[in-house]
Each structure stands twice: as structure tokens, then as C-alpha cells.
Design an enzyme around this catalytic site. Sequence first.
Site, PDB file in Angstrom:
ATOM      1  N   ILE A 102       0.705  -1.119  -0.257  1.00  0.00           N
ATOM      2  CA  ILE A 102       0.101  -0.220   0.001  1.00  0.00           C
ATOM      3  C   ILE A 102       0.878   1.072  -0.032  1.00  0.00           C
ATOM      4  O   ILE A 102       0.674   2.167  -0.878  1.00  0.00           O
ATOM      5  CB  ILE A 102      -1.214  -0.121   1.172  1.00  0.00           C
ATOM      6  CG1 ILE A 102      -1.931  -1.277   1.162  1.00  0.00           C
ATOM      7  CG2 ILE A 102      -1.679   1.315   1.197  1.00  0.00           C
ATOM      8  CD1 ILE A 102      -2.737  -1.442   2.345  1.00  0.00           C
ATOM      9  N   ARG A 125      11.046  -1.230   8.766  1.00  0.00           N
ATOM     10  CA  ARG A 125      12.092  -2.025   9.281  1.00  0.00           C
ATOM     11  C   ARG A 125      12.998  -2.537   8.444  1.00  0.00           C
ATOM     12  O   ARG A 125      14.148  -2.789   8.649  1.00  0.00           O
ATOM     13  CB  ARG A 125      11.221  -3.331   9.833  1.00  0.00           C
ATOM     14  CG  ARG A 125      10.740  -3.187  11.563  1.00  0.00           C
ATOM     15  CD  ARG A 125       9.876  -4.264  11.568  1.00  0.00           C
ATOM     16  NE  ARG A 125       8.950  -4.593  10.662  1.00  0.00           N
ATOM     17  CZ  ARG A 125       8.595  -5.756  10.259  1.00  0.00           C
ATOM     18  NH1 ARG A 125       9.209  -6.894  10.732  1.00  0.00           N
ATOM     19  NH2 ARG A 125       7.579  -5.932   9.282  1.00  0.00           N
ATOM     20  N   ARG A 132      -3.602   1.704  10.997  1.00  0.00           N
ATOM     21  CA  ARG A 132      -4.408   1.468  12.251  1.00  0.00           C
ATOM     22  C   ARG A 132      -4.295   2.673  13.126  1.00  0.00           C
ATOM     23  O   ARG A 132      -3.279   3.386  13.419  1.00  0.00           O
ATOM     24  CB  ARG A 132      -3.907   0.166  13.146  1.00  0.00           C
ATOM     25  CG  ARG A 132      -4.456  -1.014  12.227  1.00  0.00           C
ATOM     26  CD  ARG A 132      -5.623  -1.506  12.392  1.00  0.00           C
ATOM     27  NE  ARG A 132      -6.090  -2.526  11.925  1.00  0.00           N
ATOM     28  CZ  ARG A 132      -6.442  -2.801  10.480  1.00  0.00           C
ATOM     29  NH1 ARG A 132      -6.751  -1.625   9.723  1.00  0.00           N
ATOM     30  NH2 ARG A 132      -6.918  -3.902  10.133  1.00  0.00           N
ATOM     31  N   GLU A 153     -11.619   2.970  17.827  1.00  0.00           N
ATOM     32  CA  GLU A 153     -12.716   3.113  16.902  1.00  0.00           C
ATOM     33  C   GLU A 153     -13.704   2.483  17.816  1.00  0.00           C
ATOM     34  O   GLU A 153     -13.555   1.366  18.174  1.00  0.00           O
ATOM     35  CB  GLU A 153     -12.072   2.219  15.631  1.00  0.00           C
ATOM     36  CG  GLU A 153     -12.231   3.082  14.520  1.00  0.00           C
ATOM     37  CD  GLU A 153     -11.317   2.553  13.425  1.00  0.00           C
ATOM     38  OE1 GLU A 153     -10.331   2.550  13.271  1.00  0.00           O
ATOM     39  OE2 GLU A 153     -12.071   1.540  12.868  1.00  0.00           O
ATOM     40  N   HIS A 157     -13.152   4.860   8.546  1.00  0.00           N
ATOM     41  CA  HIS A 157     -12.522   3.443   8.099  1.00  0.00           C
ATOM     42  C   HIS A 157     -12.833   3.096   6.865  1.00  0.00           C
ATOM     43  O   HIS A 157     -13.471   2.088   6.470  1.00  0.00           O
ATOM     44  CB  HIS A 157     -12.518   2.475   9.240  1.00  0.00           C
ATOM     45  CG  HIS A 157     -11.406   1.589   9.192  1.00  0.00           C
ATOM     46  ND1 HIS A 157     -10.855   1.111  10.290  1.00  0.00           N
ATOM     47  CD2 HIS A 157     -10.986   0.786   8.267  1.00  0.00           C
ATOM     48  CE1 HIS A 157      -9.842   0.004  10.093  1.00  0.00           C
ATOM     49  NE2 HIS A 157      -9.966  -0.124   8.515  1.00  0.00           N
ATOM     50  N   GLY A 191     -10.944   3.118   3.961  1.00  0.00           N
ATOM     51  CA  GLY A 191      -9.745   2.656   3.121  1.00  0.00           C
ATOM     52  C   GLY A 191      -9.906   1.699   1.871  1.00  0.00           C
ATOM     53  O   GLY A 191      -9.807   1.828   0.591  1.00  0.00           O
TER      54      GLY A 191
HETATM   55  C1  DGY Z   1      -7.856  -3.970   6.465  1.00  0.00           C
HETATM   56  O1  DGY Z   1      -7.841  -4.729   5.412  1.00  0.00           O
HETATM   57  O2  DGY Z   1      -6.904  -4.265   7.288  1.00  0.00           O
HETATM   58  C2  DGY Z   1      -8.737  -2.791   6.613  1.00  0.00           C
HETATM   59  O3  DGY Z   1      -8.607  -2.116   7.513  1.00  0.00           O
HETATM   60  C3  DGY Z   1     -10.165  -3.254   6.834  1.00  0.00           C
HETATM   61  O4  DGY Z   1     -10.346  -4.105   7.901  1.00  0.00           O
END
Ligand code: DGY
Length: 323
Positions: free
Chosen positions: A160, A180, A241, A270, A288, A290
Site C-alpha cells: 500500500i 523495518r 491503524r 474506533e 475507516h 480505506g
Molecule cells: C484492512 O484490510 O486491514 C482494513 O483496515 C479493513 O479491515
Amino acid sequence: MPSRPTIAVTRWIPDEALKVLREAGEVTVSREDRPLTRDELHEFVAGASAVVGMLHDRLDGGLAAAAGPGLRVVSTVAVGYDNIDVPALTGRGVVVTNTPGVLTDATADLAFGLLLAVTRRLGEGERLLRGRTPWSFHLGFLLGSGLQGKTLGVVGLGQIGQAVARRARGFGMEIAYSGRRRADAGVERALGARHLPVDELLATADVVSLHCPLTPDTHHLIDAAALRSMKRAAFLVNTTRGPVVDESALADALEAGEIAGAALDVFEKEPEIEARLLDRNDVVLTPHLGSATVETRTAMAVLAARNVASVLAGNGPLTEVPA
Ligand code: DGY
């Protein structure tokens, strides 16, 4: 005839995925339009051979004990698996799977959308119009920050993070990253990305975008000190997160003018959100979202279902979480 395996699905999933699961076993889907409580979850999975869960479910040894010895696979419809106690499950012989890959572009799109929204003050402008506030065009009105020639600091150059960096290159941004591990030379070259220690990255970047998984090491990675080390004109984007950012420290930093703004799709507790962030014009907030496209959520659920079907058929997982 041997009895069919039972598959417990903790919340609504698309029909395409249900179809795959129904071919693999007897499927029960929670009817609640909310996350199950821990007790409800444990009761719900009793006797299950497979559990399909998501980020709000705590999938751990307690869940495995509640399911019983027939549990073979726990499949989360998510790439992140910080809600799963992987050793506790694999130690009992339960396979754990997630859904990497299929949500990369949707999540990167959202991250970049947030980046544009916060740097160009889109939320603020929209609120102004919806508030029926009188306005007229003038040269100093609602000025944002341009991106060309600025540096995007990517924390975590995984799939991502790389996809966000590719989008940023299209907008003329320079790429720096920390993580890392150093990315492959080919990836660095393709993105023109330079690797920096995280403290240097924070001090250098004009926009910091978080793409590292939540682990004990990344919990509150962005704390008061980290925020203080960022440029005063810099922006923070979080689509990974919530607990990677100390939300209260972020509100303090914004109040003190230590950074210019933040765009958040994920929150520390959340669905609750630090109240001070809700009233700030320099903050963009989304719930949330995404991976929230029809195509992507369907692909995620189908992959989660195919993982279950494959394990129950004795063929092993398609996308097992790394040990
Ligand atoms: C993920 O895929 O980790 C997204 O946050 C949806 O849960």
C-alpha cells in the site's frame, strides 16, 4: 454421509463470498448489525470448523477454545491482523488467513484522497458552503498547500505504501520512506525513493503517510515527540491503524500549531474519536473507508471465503498470515 463443516461468519459479507462458503459447508452469519461482544462471539462460534471475522473481532485462544477442537481455520476479511493472536491460534493447529493484495489500490486511492483533502482544505470548504456562509472568490481565499516538489514521507513501504508513493510521483512529489526493512533496489529506483531513519523522515517530509502494520513496535509511533519533530507546515495522513498515532498528542500538536493538519481514516479507540479533533478545521476525518469500494470489499470477502474453502478441502490456505 459425513457431516458438512460449519462456518461462522461474524458479520454481513457479500453474496459472492457467501456462495463460495456455502459450497464448502453450512454457513451461519451473525444477524447483528454491530460487532458481537466477546461473549456473543464465543457463543456464536461454538462448534465451528471455520470462522470468518473482521477487524472488530478479537480472534484469539479464547475464541479457539470456544469454537472447540474442530476449528481449522480463522479467516479475517482484512489485510491487517493486529486483532488476531496468531501464535495462540496456530499453536492449536488453526490456520490463520488474511486478504493482502486485493485492497492495495482502493486503500492507496483513499490515502491520496485524504492527502489532497487536507492539503487543499476540501473539508473546510465544503463545511463553509453547507453552513450557508457568505463567500466570494478572492486571491487569498482558503489557500492550501501545493504538492509539486514536496516530499512524501511513507512510513512502511509495503504494497500500500508503494501504491501511495506511485500516486504521489504522478503529482510531482519526491518520495522518502522508512521501515523495518529496506525496500528492493528496483522498488527504490522505480519510485525514486530514499530510505531514511524514521526520525529523519519525520523531520524531512511535507506529508507523512502511515502504512506500517500495528505492532507493539509501532503503537504510538507518532507520539508527542514525533509530532514535535515534524515541520510546522507538514501534514499527517493515517490509513493504517488508529493506535499507531497517539490521538490526544495529535490534538495537542494541532492546537499548538506544531503541524499544519491531519487526515485520519482510522482511530485509536474506533469508533470513538478524540473529541478535540472533531471540531478542528485542519483535520479531515473518514470512517475507516480505506478498502470501501464495492469491487474491493467483494474481492476481500471472496478471498477470505476461498481461504476457508481451500483449508476445509485439505488444500491449504491461499494467503496465510506470515508467522
Ligand atoms: C484492512 O484490510 O486491514 C482494513 O483496515 C479493513 O479491515
